[in-house]
Scaffold this active site. Structure first.
Site, PDB file in Angstrom:
ATOM      1  N   THR A  18       0.876  -1.170   0.000  1.00 57.11           N
ATOM      2  CA  THR A  18       0.000   0.000   0.000  1.00 57.11           C
ATOM      3  C   THR A  18       0.914   1.220   0.000  1.00 57.11           C
ATOM      4  OG1 THR A  18      -1.471  -1.285   1.393  1.00 57.11           O
ATOM      5  CG2 THR A  18      -1.975   1.056   1.172  1.00 57.11           C
TER       6      THR A  18
ATOM      7  N   VAL B 299       7.471  -8.377   6.124  1.00 58.81           N
ATOM      8  CA  VAL B 299       6.048  -8.520   5.778  1.00 58.81           C
ATOM      9  C   VAL B 299       5.470  -9.753   6.454  1.00 58.81           C
ATOM     10  CG1 VAL B 299       6.306  -7.316   3.583  1.00 58.81           C
ATOM     11  CG2 VAL B 299       6.593  -9.807   3.660  1.00 58.81           C
TER      12      VAL B 299
ATOM     13  N   SER C 141      14.124 -10.131  17.241  1.00 59.08           N
ATOM     14  CA  SER C 141      13.395 -10.195  18.503  1.00 59.08           C
ATOM     15  C   SER C 141      13.507  -8.882  19.257  1.00 59.08           C
ATOM     16  CB  SER C 141      13.980 -11.324  19.347  1.00 59.08           C
ATOM     17  OG  SER C 141      13.259 -11.446  20.526  1.00 59.08           O
ATOM     18  N   GLY C 142      12.496  -8.596  20.040  1.00 60.89           N
ATOM     19  CA  GLY C 142      12.559  -7.379  20.854  1.00 60.89           C
ATOM     20  C   GLY C 142      11.389  -6.454  20.623  1.00 60.89           C
ATOM     21  N   GLY C 143      10.494  -6.878  19.727  1.00 58.17           N
ATOM     22  CA  GLY C 143       9.292  -6.089  19.490  1.00 58.17           C
ATOM     23  C   GLY C 143       9.598  -4.727  18.888  1.00 58.17           C
TER      24      GLY C 143
ATOM     25  N   LYS D 129      15.199 -18.579  16.481  1.00 59.11           N
ATOM     26  CA  LYS D 129      14.195 -17.626  16.976  1.00 59.11           C
ATOM     27  C   LYS D 129      13.009 -18.397  17.589  1.00 59.11           C
ATOM     28  CE  LYS D 129      11.760 -13.940  17.722  1.00 59.11           C
ATOM     29  NZ  LYS D 129      10.540 -13.747  17.012  1.00 59.11           N
TER      30      LYS D 129
ATOM     31  N   HIS E 253      14.075 -19.652  20.891  1.00 59.29           N
ATOM     32  CA  HIS E 253      14.057 -18.490  21.788  1.00 59.29           C
ATOM     33  C   HIS E 253      12.649 -18.282  22.349  1.00 59.29           C
ATOM     34  CE1 HIS E 253      12.802 -14.293  22.228  1.00 59.29           C
ATOM     35  NE2 HIS E 253      13.970 -14.075  22.801  1.00 59.29           N
ATOM     36  N   ASN E 254      11.656 -18.340  21.486  1.00 61.34           N
ATOM     37  CA  ASN E 254      10.281 -18.123  21.940  1.00 61.34           C
ATOM     38  C   ASN E 254       9.840 -19.233  22.889  1.00 61.34           C
ATOM     39  OD1 ASN E 254      10.257 -15.873  20.363  1.00 61.34           O
ATOM     40  ND2 ASN E 254       8.852 -16.656  18.833  1.00 61.34           N
TER      41      ASN E 254
ATOM     42  N   GLU F 121      11.342 -18.647  26.193  1.00 61.09           N
ATOM     43  CA  GLU F 121      10.581 -17.556  26.828  1.00 61.09           C
ATOM     44  C   GLU F 121       9.350 -18.125  27.559  1.00 61.09           C
ATOM     45  OE1 GLU F 121       9.909 -14.260  24.087  1.00 61.09           O
ATOM     46  OE2 GLU F 121       7.846 -14.155  24.808  1.00 61.09           O
TER      47      GLU F 121
ATOM     48  N   ARG G 221       7.582 -54.406  25.434  1.00 60.94           N
ATOM     49  CA  ARG G 221       7.450 -54.279  23.978  1.00 60.94           C
ATOM     50  C   ARG G 221       7.723 -55.613  23.299  1.00 60.94           C
ATOM     51  NH1 ARG G 221      11.135 -51.153  21.531  1.00 60.94           N
ATOM     52  NH2 ARG G 221       9.733 -50.661  19.827  1.00 60.94           N
TER      53      ARG G 221
END
Ligand code: 2AM
Length: 482
Positions: A35, A75, A129-131, A183, A186-187, A190, A445
């Site tokens: 856009t 994106v 990371s880090g917002g 990443k 990492h999450n 967290e 088993r």
């Protein structure tokens, strides 16, 4: 016109902030957005008087970039990334670089690295990371992909990343989707760290009967020692926050956890790769249980717990809880590293294990002093088999284990759920066991499915089958399965 060092596509908040961050560090940036009105708004607003170049087509973007061109996508993950890559290709040439800094699945980054390499384009999939705040002031950046691209973007990425002791929280992670994989881990970590702190809060509150301000003070104190971390800091601040009537806001918040699924993906991945990632998985399950809020109210009226009330030295248990938290955190990170090792083996990646800890030291949610110790352990031994075996952590666990056991036992006695603290202890005890009851399991088993077993008095790789009842056959299932 001066050409741009890098182009960025996707002017949502993360993209805008990364652009401004790059600009602050002296880079000439060109931007594009689907856009295109957003490009104009950005240039008229936050980017006014910066010299950031706005473009209104991908062709225009490609023309203003220095070669080899570097184009970063910020994106929506998924098909949008593939669509942009497809549209960019006619405007790029061999040696140009596409960086995906979105929240992509690492398997997509694996595929994109390979597909683009075949076309001469170098792909980087990078966790960021880090917002919003991190993107603007210094995120943790975890780039992986085509190693040939790294020297071209290293300077700019390390310049804009968070710094700890002058070192950037950004380094090369490894091949293909390794950056996005790390990443994801990492999450997951967290999730584990958050659940551990919540269990500690619950033990202090419901177990030891402490007040919210008392717990805030304990967390604040812990945040000055080996448990110092961003999450400990904000937890203490959250507990200090009061509503106008003087009651802690935390008491008014509904205990039903939400999630976006990143912890779940880490858990699923661990199951697929056969890694005992129990603590993070328990943290995900704990959120699921909390979300069964109405059902829990009904169950609470039916299912009895113990009548036990805490009796003991509060101070002693506060110290034991500190140790329990520290020990369980060590296990959680050790499990996360096991997962990364397994993925490296599966995909043939060469992961930068010490570098990963350094990337997480700043700019992201799990930042903590603890990561320094992990980084040091991998510097001392890059091939470290398991974090628990590093001298520093083995020593820390030796010191912490008795307190840890006392807390887990006390939780069981008091009827307090502590899935992360206790599953970490079960992992620790399983991992350090010479012998586990899997001998009986193998026998079971073999009994019902003729799955065969190995013997302790024979070399590994020799398989035996017993006709346990005298009625079964002599044929092992392995024999007719192949
Ligand atoms: P937009 O401003 O045109 O919506 C985060 O949503 C970023 O991804 C935005 O820059 C957004 O562009 C872009 N985006 C989301 N869906 C898209 C799509 N289908 N095609 C192109 N860009 C898209």
């Amino acid at each position: 016109m001066q050409k741009a060092d890098i182009g960025l596509i996707g002017l949502a908040v993360m993209g805008q902030n990364l652009v401004l961050n790059m600009h602050d560090h002296g880079y000439k940036v060109a931007v594009y957005n689907r856009t295109t009105a957003r490009v104009d708004e950005f240039l008229a607003g936050p980017a006014a008087d910066t010299g950031i170049i706005g473009t209104h087509s991908l062709e225009e973007l490609s023309v203003v970039l220095k070669k080899p061109r570097k184009v970063m996508l910020m994106v929506k993950a998924g098909e949008v990334v593939d669509a942009f890559i497809e549209q960019l290709l006619p405007h790029l040439e061999a040696g140009d670089i596409i960086i995906d800094g979105g929240n992509s699945l690492y398997t997509d980054s694996n595929r994109r690295t390979r597909e683009l390499a075949a076309k001469g384009i170098l792909f980087i999939g990078s966790g960021v990371s880090g917002g919003e705040e991190g993107a603007r002031r210094g995120p943790s950046i975890m780039p992986g992909g085509n190693p040939a691209a790294w020297p071209q973007v290293q300077q700019i990425f390390q310049d804009i990343a968070a710094k700890v002791n002058g070192e950037p929280c950004c380094d090369w992670v490894g091949e293909e989707g390794a950056g996005h994989f790390v990443k994801m881990v990492h999450n997951g970590i967290e999730y584990g760290d958050m659940q551990l702190i919540c269990e500690a809060y619950d033990f202090l509150r419901r177990g030891l009967g402490l007040s919210v301000p008392e717990i805030a003070a304990i967390f604040d104190e812990w945040n000055r020692g080996s448990l110092e971390s961003y999450l400990m800091e904000i937890s203490s601040e959250i507990l200090t926050y009061q509503e106008a009537d003087g009651t802690p806001l935390v008491d008014k918040i509904l205990d039903a956890a939400g999630q976006k699924g990143t912890g779940k993906w880490t858990g699923i991945n661990a199951l697929e790769l056969g890694v005992p990632l129990s603590l993070i998985s328990e943290a995900v399950f704990a959120r699921f249980i909390s979300a069964m809020h109405e059902e829990r109210q009904r169950a609470a009226a039916v299912l009895p717990g113990p009548d036990t009330i805490f009796a003991g030295e509060v101070q002693e248990y506060v110290q034991a809880l500190h140790d329990a938290l520290y020990a369980a955190k060590i296990v959680s990170y050790a499990q996360g590293y096991l997962l990364m090792r397994a993925a490296a083996g599966e995909y043939g990646w060469h992961l930068n294990y010490g570098g990963i800890a350094r990337m997480w030291r700043g700019g992201c949610i799990i930042r903590s002093v603890f990561l320094d110790n992990i980084s040091q352990a991998y510097s001392a031994d890059p091939d470290l088999e398991n974090l628990l075996l590093a001298d520093f952590f083995a020593g820390a666990l030796a010191k912490a284990q008795m307190g840890w056991r006392r807390v887990v036992a006390k939780c069981a006695e008091l009827g307090l759920p502590a899935p992360a603290l206790s599953s970490a202890l079960a992992f620790y005890d399983g991992y350090r066991s010479h012998r586990l009851p899997a001998n009986l399991l193998q026998a079971q088993r073999d009994y019902f499915g003729a799955h065969t077993y190995e013997r302790v008095d024979r070399p590994r790789g020799e398989f035996f089958h017993t006709d346990w009842t005298g009625r079964g056959g002599k044929v092992a299932s392995g024999t007719y399965n192949v």
